[in-house]
Design an enzyme around this catalytic site. Sequence first.
Site, mmCIF file in Angstrom:
data_model
loop_
_atom_site.group_PDB
_atom_site.id
_atom_site.type_symbol
_atom_site.label_atom_id
_atom_site.label_comp_id
_atom_site.label_asym_id
_atom_site.label_seq_id
_atom_site.Cartn_x
_atom_site.Cartn_y
_atom_site.Cartn_z
ATOM 1 N N GLY A 44 -8.541 -45.044 86.925
ATOM 2 C CA GLY A 44 -7.472 -44.082 87.208
ATOM 3 C C GLY A 44 -7.130 -43.214 86.013
ATOM 4 O O GLY A 44 -6.900 -42.009 86.152
ATOM 5 N N CYS A 45 -7.115 -43.811 84.837
ATOM 6 C CA CYS A 45 -6.787 -43.047 83.628
ATOM 7 C C CYS A 45 -7.888 -42.062 83.276
ATOM 8 O O CYS A 45 -7.613 -40.975 82.763
ATOM 9 C CB CYS A 45 -6.516 -44.002 82.467
ATOM 10 S SG CYS A 45 -5.037 -45.014 82.768
ATOM 11 N N THR A 46 -9.113 -42.429 83.568
ATOM 12 C CA THR A 46 -10.225 -41.506 83.336
ATOM 13 C C THR A 46 -10.139 -40.320 84.287
ATOM 14 O O THR A 46 -10.314 -39.169 83.876
ATOM 15 C CB THR A 46 -11.574 -42.243 83.468
ATOM 16 O OG1 THR A 46 -11.604 -43.300 82.502
ATOM 17 C CG2 THR A 46 -12.744 -41.308 83.240
#
Length: 156
Positions: A44-46
């Site tokens: 998700g952070c990527t």
Amino acid sequence: MLNIGTDAPEFKCINQKGKTIQLSDFVGKKIVVLYFYPKDFTPGCTVQACSFRDEYEQFMEYGAEVIGISADSEESHKKFAGNYSLPFHLCSDPDGTIRKSYKVPVGFLSIFFSRITYIIGLDGKIAWAYKSNLAPASHVSEALKIVEELQLRNFQ
């Protein structure tokens, strides 16, 4: 989360290039898109970081600077930014001082902190706040709309 209209807390951090940045570097000069995210290299952070990367030029055209903050180390941020060609600041907040001042709660399993994006206007006040742990790309599209609106207001 902080309320819209409140003064954004000053912060000072080290980015992925080893440079010290602080909020006062930008107040009065640029709108700040300050996003808190759980952890480098997670799916998700990527997605979120790459979405900010893909729209970064548009944010810049609207007079905004993007700053991502997590508890990860400067070295982790350096690798993350390098692997995904992230052109904006990634700052380390290992002890959670910045997170706490921006009232970003600890999230999933009490390990990671929540995903919150703030937009700080030229006046140094919180202009917008958005929280969504499960829709990381939505932070970018929603922030872009608000930054565009703020930029239009600044020139009217």
